[in-house]
Design a protein around this motif. Structure first.
Motif, PDB file in Angstrom:
ATOM      1  N   VAL A 189       5.418 -77.297 -59.115  1.00 25.22           N
ATOM      2  CA  VAL A 189       5.300 -75.940 -58.592  1.00 25.22           C
ATOM      3  C   VAL A 189       4.052 -75.816 -57.715  1.00 25.22           C
TER       4      VAL A 189
ATOM      5  N   ILE B  25       6.093 -70.477 -65.640  1.00 27.69           N
ATOM      6  CA  ILE B  25       7.281 -71.340 -65.600  1.00 27.69           C
ATOM      7  C   ILE B  25       7.276 -72.299 -66.783  1.00 27.69           C
TER       8      ILE B  25
ATOM      9  N   GLY C  79       2.549 -71.186 -62.234  1.00 20.83           N
ATOM     10  CA  GLY C  79       2.787 -72.469 -62.896  1.00 20.83           C
ATOM     11  C   GLY C  79       2.874 -72.332 -64.396  1.00 20.83           C
TER      12      GLY C  79
ATOM     13  N   VAL D 229      12.245 -71.587 -61.584  1.00 15.08           N
ATOM     14  CA  VAL D 229      11.299 -71.164 -60.545  1.00 15.08           C
ATOM     15  C   VAL D 229      11.765 -69.873 -59.874  1.00 15.08           C
TER      16      VAL D 229
ATOM     17  N   LYS E 202       4.325 -78.825 -64.038  1.00 14.49           N
ATOM     18  CA  LYS E 202       3.608 -77.743 -63.357  1.00 14.49           C
ATOM     19  C   LYS E 202       3.142 -78.192 -61.973  1.00 14.49           C
TER      20      LYS E 202
ATOM     21  N   ILE F 157       5.468 -66.875 -55.528  1.00 11.73           N
ATOM     22  CA  ILE F 157       5.172 -68.121 -54.808  1.00 11.73           C
ATOM     23  C   ILE F 157       5.009 -67.836 -53.317  1.00 11.73           C
TER      24      ILE F 157
END
Length: 585
Positions: free
Chosen positions: A137, A94, A91, A11, A134, A18
């Protein structure tokens, strides 16, 4: 290190994305918080206001609603789009990184691991479990924070209107927090058990689909149906247990969130009657209750989703943390292209789950360009011995040297670049014939592919196919015959052009005509290369420079075909038995 901490490493590269997603989300969730304030203003300052004409009231109403329409119709849609796009982008990036890392991990795991693990279970972790992560996140790192911030902003606005009503609104929060802690402590374990049960179903299904011909030939449909039903029912039991506990969680927490508005309506109604608050304030508070408790309900859903995501994270990193049996030393060397002399020095080997050694004190010096054949009864250790050369397993005693260098001092990839293998059951990928040949050298030109196909006696049958070299071979080469698959496998080894060759029972499953053709091709390929052959049919290895007889993990005889026949030992006995069998046939 916990699985969540490991996940956060993936992340970290996206932390600023984010952050900005949360910032945009605050604006997105903050705009609807204006609605109760607008409603309060319209009621208290326009509808029930005294001393203002109806014309002024209508004018003020149009102004405030015009501003509201601009905010909700022009400003909010692009903010909603940006927030959704950023959240999904982060998402999916990652997940891409994790799957990329997992595939690299899959290629480094030992053959022992794959012999003990079902393919379907691995696929379940790489596809299903990674997809579930996912939600960690999007839900855990974004939505939960947005909902918490929304609740705090709403409570702040409520405090500016009436402190007493605000306290009544949040009085049930401690009970809500206790119920979440109680129920969700068990939900993570139940979620993990359900995921494992699903992986077992998927693993069994994958294996049985590949084995459909066996099921049909033995008429085992009913038996296999029972076997599948057992695993499917186990998943059903785990899923229903999970569902039961989840339903109890929602029943309790939703009851709490439903009680809070009733308390507020009762207290606010009393305050309005007593003249302590305005009707607009009461209406605004009821509106804000929805803004407070809707995020709370989402937090319940988020908690469930988050627990499922963490259980999947546990399973993903349990797999990712699987240890490698074969690891390069820190100072491992790249030998480049080796010459091909191979020495077995007091080599011993045992599998971890075996009490007795499979190989015992093997000593053998193989010169560059020499052809060595290993023969003996099944289970004697022949295939195990040659699997040590490319380090599919590491010796447990002694050493194997190539050009005088211990293979454990070489980088495993560099070592394997020098070795070409043709097995009894060669795996072909469900793509074109040309692509399967190019596995030997992905950068090869079309001309080079055709040249090695000719050298492997494969060009003629390839060109007779409808799409020639572009013909799709199907899963594991199902559309080709055994002999055709072997010639494709030999062609890609020609393309690799390694100095060391290994043939492991490469012709044992073929008919005599195909065997003769493959044998001719193998001899052509083995020219001027160090070659190791494991053969069941002794007639196919009489040309070898030396034949090594292996029994019970030990070398009992070494010599040419002529020398061993004259000696009339173990090799002579095996040869005589095979000749008798062939004559009887």
């Amino acid at each position: 290190m916990s699985s969540v901490k490991q996940y956060m490493k993936f992340v970290k590269p996206y932390k600023w994305k984010i952050f900005w997603t949360i910032m945009v989300g605050i604006i997105k969730f903050g705009i609807p918080l204006l609605m109760p304030l607008i409603l309060k203003y319209v009621i208290d300052e326009i509808i029930v206001a005294e001393g203002i004409s109806n014309a002024d009231k209508i004018n003020n109403l149009f102004w405030i609603m015009g501003i509201a329409f601009v905010v909700f119709l022009v400003l909010r849609p692009p903010i909603e789009y940006i927030r959704q796009y950023l959240a999904q982008w982060v998402g999916n990036k990652i997940l891409f990184d994790i799957r990329d890392k997992l595939f690299d991990h899959i290629q480094k795991l030992s053959l022992k691991f794959y012999s003990q693990t079902k393919t379907g279970e691995i696929i379940s972790r790489v596809i299903n479990d990674v997809e579930q992560t996912k939600n960690f996140v999007i839900t855990g790192l974004m939505n939960i924070w947005l909902d918490l911030i929304t609740i705090l902003i709403a409570i702040g606005l409520m405090l500016t209107m009436d402190v007493g009503l605000t306290i009544v609104s949040i009085i049930l929060f401690p009970l809500f927090g206790f119920s979440i802690k109680y129920f969700f402590s068990k939900l993570r374990r139940l979620t993990r058990e359900r995921s494992q049960a699903l992986a077992e179903v998927q693993g069994h299904l994958h294996e049985r689909i590949q084995g459909v011909p066996v099921t049909r030939s033995f008429a085992l449909e009913e038996y296999e149906q029972e076997q599948f039903e057992t695993r499917n029912r186990n998943f059903l039991d785990k899923a229903l247990h999970h569902t039961d506990w989840n339903a109890k969680t929602f029943a309790v927490t939703n009851t709490i969130t439903d009680l809070a508005p009733l308390l507020v309506i009762a207290f606010a109604g009393y305050q309005v009657i007593m003249g302590n608050v305005t009707i607009g304030t009461m209406v605004a508070f009821v509106g804000y209750l929805e803004r407070v408790y809707s995020p709370l309900r989402r937090l319940i859903n988020s908690s469930t989703t988050l627990v499922q995501a963490i259980a999947s994270i546990d399973r993903v990193f349990e797999f990712m943390n699987e240890k490698y049996d074969i690891v390069d030393k820190e100072n491992a060397i790249d030998p480049g292209r080796v010459k091909g002399s191979v020495d077995f020095r007091n080599v011993s080997f045992r599998y971890e789950d075996e009490t007795n050694p499979v190989l015992k004190d093997i000593n053998l010096n193989v010169r560059q360009g020499e052809t060595i054949a290993f023969v003996g009864m099944s289970g004697g250790g022949k295939s195990t011995l040659i699997s040590l050369i490319p380090r599919f397993y590491d010796v447990t005693g002694g050493a194997i040297q190539i050009d005088g260098i211990d293979i454990r001092d070489m980088k495993a990839r560099s070592l394997r670049n020098n070795i070409g293998m043709v097995l009894q059951d060669n795996v072909l990928f469900s793509e074109s014939i040309a692509m399967n040949i190019r596995m030997g050298n992905p950068d090869a030109t079309d001309e080079e592919v055709i040249a090695v196909a000719k050298a492997a006696n494969a060009h003629e049958f390839i060109t007779s196919l409808t799409n020639g070299y572009d013909t799709l071979v199907g899963e594991r080469g199902v559309k080709l015959s055994g002999g055709q698959k072997q010639r494709i496998a030999i062609a890609r080894v020609f393309l690799k052009n390694p100095p060391v060759l290994i043939f492991d029972e490469a012709t044992s499953a073929l008919d005599l005509e195909s065997e003769h053709l493959i044998q001719e091709t193998m001899e052509k390929l083995a020219s001027d290369r160090t070659t190791f052959i494991v053969a069941h049919r002794l007639a196919t290895i009489t040309h070898a420079d030396r034949i090594v007889v292996v029994e019970n993990g030990e070398i009992v005889e070494i010599g040419s075909h002529h020398e061993l026949m004259q000696k009339q030992g173990s090799y002579y006995d095996l040869y005589q038995i095979q000749n008798l069998d062939e004559k009887q046939v």
